[in-house]
Design a protein around this motif. Structure first.
Motif, PDB file in Angstrom:
ATOM      1  N   GLN A 119      -1.458  -2.583  88.701  1.00 56.97           N
ATOM      2  CA  GLN A 119      -0.418  -3.907  88.366  1.00 56.97           C
ATOM      3  C   GLN A 119      -0.382  -3.871  86.688  1.00 56.97           C
ATOM      4  O   GLN A 119       0.461  -4.544  86.338  1.00 56.97           O
ATOM      5  CB  GLN A 119      -1.181  -5.089  88.941  1.00 56.97           C
ATOM      6  N   ALA A 120      -1.396  -3.303  86.037  1.00 57.81           N
ATOM      7  CA  ALA A 120      -1.712  -3.722  84.652  1.00 57.81           C
ATOM      8  C   ALA A 120      -0.704  -2.551  83.477  1.00 57.81           C
ATOM      9  O   ALA A 120      -0.219  -3.118  82.667  1.00 57.81           O
ATOM     10  CB  ALA A 120      -2.902  -3.782  84.180  1.00 57.81           C
ATOM     11  N   LEU A 121      -0.731  -1.310  84.193  1.00 54.96           N
ATOM     12  CA  LEU A 121      -0.271  -0.418  83.445  1.00 54.96           C
ATOM     13  C   LEU A 121       1.260  -0.019  83.609  1.00 54.96           C
ATOM     14  O   LEU A 121       1.900  -0.777  84.456  1.00 54.96           O
ATOM     15  CB  LEU A 121      -1.096   1.021  84.007  1.00 54.96           C
ATOM     16  N   LEU A 122       1.740   0.825  82.729  1.00 57.10           N
ATOM     17  CA  LEU A 122       3.253   1.074  82.693  1.00 57.10           C
ATOM     18  C   LEU A 122       3.661   1.667  83.926  1.00 57.10           C
ATOM     19  O   LEU A 122       2.887   2.643  84.860  1.00 57.10           O
ATOM     20  CB  LEU A 122       3.504   2.196  81.614  1.00 57.10           C
ATOM     21  N   PRO A 123       4.856   1.720  84.326  1.00 53.60           N
ATOM     22  CA  PRO A 123       5.398   2.199  85.835  1.00 53.60           C
ATOM     23  C   PRO A 123       5.085   3.802  85.577  1.00 53.60           C
ATOM     24  O   PRO A 123       5.027   4.425  86.565  1.00 53.60           O
ATOM     25  CB  PRO A 123       6.623   1.774  85.730  1.00 53.60           C
ATOM     26  N   ALA A 124       5.272   4.329  84.431  1.00 54.60           N
ATOM     27  CA  ALA A 124       5.201   5.793  84.531  1.00 54.60           C
ATOM     28  C   ALA A 124       3.979   6.504  84.606  1.00 54.60           C
ATOM     29  O   ALA A 124       3.712   7.665  84.628  1.00 54.60           O
ATOM     30  CB  ALA A 124       5.748   6.277  82.950  1.00 54.60           C
ATOM     31  N   THR A 125       2.814   5.425  84.678  1.00 55.51           N
ATOM     32  CA  THR A 125       1.553   6.102  84.987  1.00 55.51           C
ATOM     33  C   THR A 125       1.073   6.181  86.341  1.00 55.51           C
ATOM     34  O   THR A 125       1.520   5.020  87.191  1.00 55.51           O
ATOM     35  CB  THR A 125       0.616   4.836  84.218  1.00 55.51           C
ATOM     36  N   THR A 126       0.601   7.089  86.807  1.00 54.02           N
ATOM     37  CA  THR A 126      -0.116   7.495  88.265  1.00 54.02           C
ATOM     38  C   THR A 126      -1.402   7.200  88.295  1.00 54.02           C
ATOM     39  O   THR A 126      -1.954   7.535  87.258  1.00 54.02           O
ATOM     40  CB  THR A 126       0.412   8.781  88.640  1.00 54.02           C
ATOM     41  N   VAL A 127      -1.733   6.226  89.188  1.00 49.09           N
ATOM     42  CA  VAL A 127      -3.256   5.956  89.405  1.00 49.09           C
ATOM     43  C   VAL A 127      -3.846   6.444  90.659  1.00 49.09           C
ATOM     44  O   VAL A 127      -3.155   6.086  91.726  1.00 49.09           O
ATOM     45  CB  VAL A 127      -3.236   4.338  89.466  1.00 49.09           C
ATOM     46  N   ARG A 128      -4.778   7.007  90.770  1.00 45.46           N
ATOM     47  CA  ARG A 128      -5.225   7.849  91.966  1.00 45.46           C
ATOM     48  C   ARG A 128      -6.766   7.632  91.858  1.00 45.46           C
ATOM     49  O   ARG A 128      -7.422   7.740  91.108  1.00 45.46           O
ATOM     50  CB  ARG A 128      -4.968   9.409  91.923  1.00 45.46           C
ATOM     51  N   VAL A 129      -7.610   7.650  93.151  1.00 49.27           N
ATOM     52  CA  VAL A 129      -8.925   7.623  93.260  1.00 49.27           C
ATOM     53  C   VAL A 129      -9.248   9.070  93.815  1.00 49.27           C
ATOM     54  O   VAL A 129      -8.936   9.942  94.748  1.00 49.27           O
ATOM     55  CB  VAL A 129      -9.472   6.719  94.447  1.00 49.27           C
ATOM     56  N   GLU A 130     -10.252   9.875  93.124  1.00 46.42           N
ATOM     57  CA  GLU A 130     -10.426  11.069  93.277  1.00 46.42           C
ATOM     58  C   GLU A 130     -12.028  11.260  93.162  1.00 46.42           C
ATOM     59  O   GLU A 130     -12.647  10.627  92.738  1.00 46.42           O
ATOM     60  CB  GLU A 130      -9.796  11.944  92.221  1.00 46.42           C
ATOM     61  N   ILE A 131     -12.311  12.396  93.888  1.00 43.12           N
ATOM     62  CA  ILE A 131     -13.912  12.971  93.939  1.00 43.12           C
ATOM     63  C   ILE A 131     -13.656  14.277  94.133  1.00 43.12           C
ATOM     64  O   ILE A 131     -12.817  14.860  94.777  1.00 43.12           O
ATOM     65  CB  ILE A 131     -14.540  12.132  94.975  1.00 43.12           C
ATOM     66  N   ASP A 132     -14.831  15.056  93.763  1.00 45.90           N
ATOM     67  CA  ASP A 132     -15.038  16.561  93.975  1.00 45.90           C
ATOM     68  C   ASP A 132     -14.985  16.748  95.548  1.00 45.90           C
ATOM     69  O   ASP A 132     -15.840  16.130  96.122  1.00 45.90           O
ATOM     70  CB  ASP A 132     -16.307  16.985  93.436  1.00 45.90           C
ATOM     71  N   PRO A 133     -14.434  17.244  95.933  1.00 43.90           N
ATOM     72  CA  PRO A 133     -14.266  17.617  97.585  1.00 43.90           C
ATOM     73  C   PRO A 133     -15.715  18.240  98.155  1.00 43.90           C
ATOM     74  O   PRO A 133     -16.013  17.888  99.293  1.00 43.90           O
ATOM     75  CB  PRO A 133     -13.196  18.577  97.923  1.00 43.90           C
TER      76      PRO A 133
END
Length: 407
Positions: A119-133
């Protein structure tokens, strides 16, 4: 005789057919991105269904999952990830309940930060949750990271909620650099209300653009010092903002030539020095600059507004030292005794000129004996000259001016 009424026993609550973790899966084909079906409404039409050669893995047990999705848009079937384990209840995860609860809490923490940043960042920014498989099914040290990407810039945001040892911290720092590059911004978000992660050290008043501002201070933990020294960005997260640190250390200005730091000026010798944009390893305390989450909506995900305040504090520190040294020089000029000025007359003495009326006095050399006294003829009558003009006058002689013994 009335027969006692027989109470009808309430039916036992049925065990839920699906685990709370059935909405999550590690996507091994997408760099370990964690899928949350509750936040991805388009997942049934975007993600391939079925096993897909072990593409989907359980966060708690690490086993392969099957993506089951509704066949038609009007179906009331809820999309879920199912375990490929067979048995009477294939939907249930076989991980111990305590372990599954820890994993679920870590996922909730990571996705809470994900939602706030989205909600806070620019629309062009992708936000993901990641972890080492490879960490699927294990008791990981850190919750899954939130990864931000915009153009060629990447930021990895950690949110630790357990105490970490040095080995775990260094391993994570190296893993992020290996996966995302040396210039990746690596942030570590600690909870401001966690007493194990925030050691309050009082307040500190600074002046920004001439206005007094109060900053909170913190004493960093050994883990936080290690992360900071390794190039990671430590900060604290509150309900509405970030607290970004700079270093603070007490300093004593050494006296220079022509400065006096005694008396009333002595107290001005004690000051504090800032270290930024990362606190110096030997900083005594860390001052905290509040900033909104939108501070990360900057090029390369750097907190530019906070860095500007730090630069202003550093400039104020230089001006403060210059002013205090000027006071010390003034005190030196005021307290120093005025040296005596001795004037030496190096001009040669002049010899007065002689005239015919002033006899010159000379001192006979000590090595030459004085001349023998001449006979005294002062009593003898001067010879008279008959001129026929009256009485004859006595002749004037230089001898009368000499001492009697030299005549």
């Amino acid at each position: 005789m009335s027969r006692p009424s027989t109470a009808t026993a309430a039916p036992a609550p049925s065990r839920p057919r699906t685990s709370p973790l059935s909405a999550f899966a590690i996507d091994t084909a997408d760099h370990g991105r964690i899928i949350d079906l509750r936040r991805e409404a388009d997942a049934p039409t975007r993600l391939p269904r079925g096993k897909r050669d072990g593409r989907y893995r359980c966060c708690a047990c690490g086993n392969s999952l099957i993506f089951a999705a509704p066949s038609t848009p009007d179906s009331r079937f809820t999309a879920r990830f199912r375990h490929d384990a067979g048995g009477a209840d294939p939907d249930r995860c076989k991980a111990p309940a305590a372990h599954a609860a820890v994993i679920q809490a870590d996922l909730a923490l990571a996705f809470d930060l994900h939602d706030r940043l989205a909600q806070a960042l620019l629309p062009a920014t992708t936000v993901r949750v990641e972890i080492d498989p490879a960490l699927g099914g294990s008791s990981w040290d850190l919750p899954p990271a939130v990864v931000l990407r915009r153009g060629r810039h990447t930021a990895v945001l950690e949110r630790p909620r357990r105490l970490l040892n040095q080995q775990a911290i260094l391993a994570r720092l190296q893993a992020v650099r290996a996966a995302h590059g040396e210039h990746t911004a690596h942030w570590w978000f600690y909870d401001r209300d966690d007493q194990h992660a925030f050691d309050y050290a009082g307040t500190h008043t600074v002046r920004v653009s001439g206005e007094p501002t109060i900053h909170d201070k913190a004493r960093p933990t050994p883990d936080q010092r290690l992360i900071n020294a390794a190039g990671g960005q430590v900060c604290w997260l509150t309900a509405s903002e970030l607290l970004i640190p700079y270093g603070g250390s007490p300093v004593t200005h050494p006296a220079r030539s022509g400065e006096d730091w005694s008396g009333d000026t002595a107290r001005w010798a004690y000051d504090w020095a800032i270290s930024h944009p990362h606190p110096a390893p030997d900083a005594t305390w860390w001052g905290l600059i509040p900033a909104p989450l939108t501070a990360l909506a900057q090029p390369a995900f750097r907190p530019v507004p906070a860095h500007r305040i730090m630069a202003a504090l550093a400039a104020s520190q230089r001006r403060r030292e210059e002013h205090r040294r000027a006071l010390a020089r003034t005190a030196y000029s005021r307290n120093s005794p005025t040296p005596l000025q001795l004037t030496l007359d190096t001009a040669l003495p002049t010899t007065p000129a002689h005239d015919d009326t002033t006899p010159a006095r000379t001192t006979a050399p000590t090595s030459v004996p004085p001349p023998a006294p001449e006979p005294d003829h002062s009593a003898e009558p001067l010879p008279s000259i008959s001129s026929g003009r009256g009485p004859t006058k006595a002749r004037w002689s230089w001898r009368r001016l000499l001492p009697r013994r030299w005549r």
